[in-house]
Design an enzyme around this catalytic site. Structure first.
Site, PDB file in Angstrom:
ATOM      1  N   GLY A  13      -0.007   0.385 -11.971  1.00  0.00           N
ATOM      2  CA  GLY A  13      -0.842  -0.518 -11.185  1.00  0.00           C
ATOM      3  C   GLY A  13      -2.307  -0.341 -11.545  1.00  0.00           C
ATOM      4  N   ASP A  14      -3.140  -1.171 -10.939  1.00  0.00           N
ATOM      5  CA  ASP A  14      -4.596  -1.115 -11.160  1.00  0.00           C
ATOM      6  C   ASP A  14      -4.974  -1.309 -12.622  1.00  0.00           C
ATOM      7  OD1 ASP A  14      -4.791  -0.434  -8.421  1.00  0.00           O
ATOM      8  OD2 ASP A  14      -4.396   1.652  -8.929  1.00  0.00           O
ATOM      9  N   GLU A  15      -4.204  -2.095 -13.339  1.00  0.00           N
ATOM     10  CA  GLU A  15      -4.504  -2.336 -14.762  1.00  0.00           C
ATOM     11  C   GLU A  15      -5.563  -3.419 -14.945  1.00  0.00           C
ATOM     12  OE1 GLU A  15      -1.437  -2.756 -13.516  1.00  0.00           O
ATOM     13  OE2 GLU A  15      -0.085  -1.292 -14.416  1.00  0.00           O
ATOM     14  N   LYS A  17      -4.956  -6.612 -13.465  1.00  0.00           N
ATOM     15  CA  LYS A  17      -4.168  -7.857 -13.512  1.00  0.00           C
ATOM     16  C   LYS A  17      -4.908  -9.003 -12.843  1.00  0.00           C
ATOM     17  CE  LYS A  17      -0.847  -5.898 -11.275  1.00  0.00           C
ATOM     18  NZ  LYS A  17      -1.304  -4.509 -11.322  1.00  0.00           N
ATOM     19  N   ASN A  39      -0.223  -4.000  -0.330  1.00  0.00           N
ATOM     20  CA  ASN A  39      -0.484  -2.719  -1.002  1.00  0.00           C
ATOM     21  C   ASN A  39      -1.280  -2.981  -2.279  1.00  0.00           C
ATOM     22  OD1 ASN A  39       1.795  -4.034  -1.964  1.00  0.00           O
ATOM     23  ND2 ASN A  39       2.968  -2.198  -2.384  1.00  0.00           N
ATOM     24  N   ALA A  40      -1.232  -4.215  -2.758  1.00  0.00           N
ATOM     25  CA  ALA A  40      -1.979  -4.589  -3.957  1.00  0.00           C
ATOM     26  C   ALA A  40      -3.442  -4.821  -3.582  1.00  0.00           C
ATOM     27  CB  ALA A  40      -1.399  -5.876  -4.541  1.00  0.00           C
ATOM     28  N   GLY A  41      -4.286  -4.806  -4.568  1.00  0.00           N
ATOM     29  CA  GLY A  41      -5.690  -5.114  -4.332  1.00  0.00           C
ATOM     30  C   GLY A  41      -6.240  -5.689  -5.614  1.00  0.00           C
ATOM     31  N   HIS A  42      -6.523  -6.956  -5.621  1.00  0.00           N
ATOM     32  CA  HIS A  42      -7.039  -7.592  -6.823  1.00  0.00           C
ATOM     33  C   HIS A  42      -8.534  -7.827  -6.677  1.00  0.00           C
ATOM     34  CE1 HIS A  42      -2.963  -9.298  -8.372  1.00  0.00           C
ATOM     35  NE2 HIS A  42      -3.072  -7.996  -8.462  1.00  0.00           N
ATOM     36  N   THR A  43      -9.297  -7.177  -7.522  1.00  0.00           N
ATOM     37  CA  THR A  43     -10.751  -7.335  -7.465  1.00  0.00           C
ATOM     38  C   THR A  43     -11.152  -8.362  -8.510  1.00  0.00           C
ATOM     39  OG1 THR A  43     -10.850  -5.001  -6.952  1.00  0.00           O
ATOM     40  CG2 THR A  43     -12.937  -6.056  -7.523  1.00  0.00           C
ATOM     41  N   GLN A 227       1.227  -4.281  -8.425  1.00  0.00           N
ATOM     42  CA  GLN A 227       1.552  -2.899  -8.816  1.00  0.00           C
ATOM     43  C   GLN A 227       1.816  -2.845 -10.330  1.00  0.00           C
ATOM     44  OE1 GLN A 227       3.545  -3.997  -5.736  1.00  0.00           O
ATOM     45  NE2 GLN A 227       1.561  -3.556  -4.874  1.00  0.00           N
ATOM     46  N   GLY A 305      -9.261   2.996  -1.285  1.00  0.00           N
ATOM     47  CA  GLY A 305     -10.494   3.720  -1.634  1.00  0.00           C
ATOM     48  C   GLY A 305     -10.216   5.099  -2.222  1.00  0.00           C
ATOM     49  N   ARG A 308      -8.619   7.531  -8.173  1.00  0.00           N
ATOM     50  CA  ARG A 308      -7.454   7.401  -9.066  1.00  0.00           C
ATOM     51  C   ARG A 308      -7.408   8.582 -10.027  1.00  0.00           C
ATOM     52  NH1 ARG A 308      -9.028   1.237 -10.098  1.00  0.00           N
ATOM     53  NH2 ARG A 308      -8.237   0.358  -8.173  1.00  0.00           N
TER      54      ARG A 308
HETATM   55  P1  IMP Z   1       3.557   1.741  -1.150  1.00  0.00           P
HETATM   56  O1  IMP Z   1       3.708   0.602  -2.083  1.00  0.00           O
HETATM   57  O2  IMP Z   1       2.413   1.563  -0.167  1.00  0.00           O
HETATM   58  O3  IMP Z   1       4.831   2.122  -0.469  1.00  0.00           O
HETATM   59  O4  IMP Z   1       3.139   3.026  -2.010  1.00  0.00           O
HETATM   60  C1  IMP Z   1       4.019   3.652  -2.922  1.00  0.00           C
HETATM   61  C2  IMP Z   1       3.290   4.129  -4.165  1.00  0.00           C
HETATM   62  O5  IMP Z   1       2.823   3.012  -4.906  1.00  0.00           O
HETATM   63  C3  IMP Z   1       2.034   4.974  -3.884  1.00  0.00           C
HETATM   64  O6  IMP Z   1       1.918   5.946  -4.901  1.00  0.00           O
HETATM   65  C4  IMP Z   1       0.906   3.978  -3.984  1.00  0.00           C
HETATM   66  O7  IMP Z   1      -0.331   4.599  -4.301  1.00  0.00           O
HETATM   67  C5  IMP Z   1       1.419   3.111  -5.114  1.00  0.00           C
HETATM   68  N1  IMP Z   1       0.874   1.739  -5.069  1.00  0.00           N
HETATM   69  C6  IMP Z   1       1.253   0.742  -4.268  1.00  0.00           C
HETATM   70  N2  IMP Z   1       0.559  -0.374  -4.534  1.00  0.00           N
HETATM   71  C7  IMP Z   1      -0.269  -0.078  -5.544  1.00  0.00           C
HETATM   72  C8  IMP Z   1      -1.209  -0.849  -6.309  1.00  0.00           C
HETATM   73  O8  IMP Z   1      -1.420  -2.043  -6.101  1.00  0.00           O
HETATM   74  N3  IMP Z   1      -1.867  -0.180  -7.289  1.00  0.00           N
HETATM   75  C9  IMP Z   1      -1.613   1.133  -7.575  1.00  0.00           C
HETATM   76  N4  IMP Z   1      -0.741   1.873  -6.908  1.00  0.00           N
HETATM   77  C10 IMP Z   1      -0.060   1.280  -5.901  1.00  0.00           C
END
Ligand code: IMP
Length: 427
Positions: A13-15, A17, A39-43, A227, A305, A308
């Site tokens: 993740g965090d590539e 995208k 759980n994603a975060g697109h900047t 992710q 926050g 990484r």
């Molecule tokens: P969850 O998706 O919140 O259940 O987290 C499970 C694992 O995936 C953890 O290690 C998170 O840090 C990681 N994770 C989930 N979403 C992202 C993302 O968008 N970028 C990077 N890591 C993620």
């Protein structure tokens, strides 16, 4: 651009995208998310202004694009409403004519977030997954256990009440007797959910049908992954993974279209490796080079926050990602961050139990036991963030890209040298 493209992350993740999706959206008509949740975060940086979106496809920032949320996503209605408000306050139109949610999308309920956090609290040290705490895992669990609440359920208050009661029956026992916390009441949950439910209703749609209609009309569809491949629930570094299939193949199941609807897969690869949360990361470094990547690359999570964990590029993991996604091209991001490092190390093999491996070991925890074997490449000192063409890149930067391309046997179609929309080289 070919007709319908999937964009997926090839690492943890965090590539970057979001930026690529933003770029490719210009040529697409419809953007659809197929897995994950907030759980994603697109900047995305447009005109120097930063927008972070966690749930709504970043295509929303482009006028006249249709944005869809597929059945494979888990949607937190509170976050959805908050993002709609914030976009609207910034003059972005988020009406149901351009923002639609599948009837089949599962909803993240307040109790899912509580469960996620209770679980992480009682885990200690290495057993902690380091989830984002957004309720993602518990919501997917309820889907598979067939007690999840789907978007369609918001159409009928009685159905919603009954389903919440059914979902809480087991959870409240756990809550009280296992976690030692106060249980939820159906009425409390319902009271929180009803205002969001009302706002969701006009956005509900048959997303599979929308995609079919778009295809019939010859419109281009962009499937936006979240992710990364190494966080895939089946193929990633289990149990340190997210709870959905993040690989390109899920673009089909997670939206309701056949796999031949997809023409092209772009795998996004950061020029080095980062990971947030727990789990193995063979090329992780804590020396000056690691600090350089963290500081220059701003490697702090867009969602939580958290800092990484940075490391060198890992071609062993990337070979696996190529096998799992069959990308037709690669996008290399954050190449500018590596500028200024005297040497660049690239992991080309692992040493494991006296053997040399070209692919990750399959045994549980195997990735935590490997020792990376590196090839060292020459670095470059120039600032490349202003470079806009392949031939203006320093020789060492070009060689770095070609090294990746040759090893993985996939063309690099895009190279990103900064966060701005214009800081991308298209080859
Ligand atoms: P969850 O998706 O919140 O259940 O987290 C499970 C694992 O995936 C953890 O290690 C998170 O840090 C990681 N994770 C989930 N979403 C992202 C993302 O968008 N970028 C990077 N890591 C993620």
């Amino acid at each position: 651009m070919s007709q319908n493209q999937v964009v997926v992350g090839a690492q943890w993740g965090d590539e970057g995208k979001g930026k690529l999706v933003d770029l490719l959206t210009e040529q697409a008509d419809v953007v659809v998310r197929f897995q994950g949740g907030n759980n994603a975060g697109h900047t995305i940086v447009v005109g120097g202004e930063e927008t972070i979106l966690h749930l709504i496809p970043s295509g929303i920032l482009h006028a006249n694009k249709m944005c869809l949320i597929g059945n494979g996503v888990v949607l937190d209605p509170e976050v959805f409403c908050r993002e709609m408000d914030s976009l609207q306050n910034n003059g972005v139109s988020v009406g149901p004519e351009r923002l639609r949610i599948s009837y089949k999308t599962h909803l993240i309920m307040p109790y899912h977030k509580r469960m996620d956090n209770f679980r992480e609290k009682i885990r200690s040290g290495d057993t902690r997954i380091g989830t984002t705490g957004r309720g993602i895992g518990p919501a997917y669990e309820d889907k598979v256990a067939r007690v999840g609440i789907r978007a369609v359920d918001v159409l009928d208050e009685e159905v919603l009440r009954n389903k919440i009661a059914k979902a809480l029956a087991e959870k409240n026992v756990l809550c009280e007797h296992y976690f030692g916390e106060t249980p939820d009441t159906v009425e409390d949950v319902l009271e929180q959910v009803l205002p969001w439910a009302k706002r969701l209703r006009p956005h509900l749609a048959d997303v599979s049908g929308e995609i079919q209609r778009a295809r019939d009309a010859g419109r281009k569809i962009l499937f936006e992954g979240a992710q990364g491949t190494l966080l895939d629930v089946d193929h990633g570094t289990f149990p340190y993974v997210t709870s959905s299939n993040t690989v390109a193949g899920n673009a089909s199941a997670g939206t309701g279209c056949g796999m031949f609807a997809i023409d092209d897969v772009v795998a996004v690869v950061k020029a080095y490796t980062t990971r947030v949360g727990g789990g193995p990361h063979p090329t992780e470094i804590e020396d000056e080079a690691g600090e350089h990547m963290r500081d220059k690359g701003g490697e702090f999570g867009a969602t939580t926050g958290r800092q990484r964990r940075c490391g060198w590029l890992d071609l062993v993991c990337l070979r696996e990602a190529v096998r799992l996604n069959s990308p037709t091209s690669l996008a290399i991001t954050k190449l500018d961050v590596l500028g200024g490092l005297p040497e660049l190390w690239v992991c080309t093999e692992y040493e494991h139990e006296g053997e040399r491996l070209t692919h990750p070991p399959q045994k549980q925890d195997g990735l935590g036991e490997v020792k990376p074997v590196y090839t060292r490449l020459e670095g470059w000192q120039d600032d490349i963030s202003g470079v806009r063409s392949w031939r203006d890149l320093p020789d060492a930067a070009r060689r770095y890209i070609e090294f990746i391309e040759e090893d993985l046997g996939v063309k690099v179609g895009y190279v990103s040298v900064g966060p701005g929309r214009d800081q991308t080289l298209v080859r």
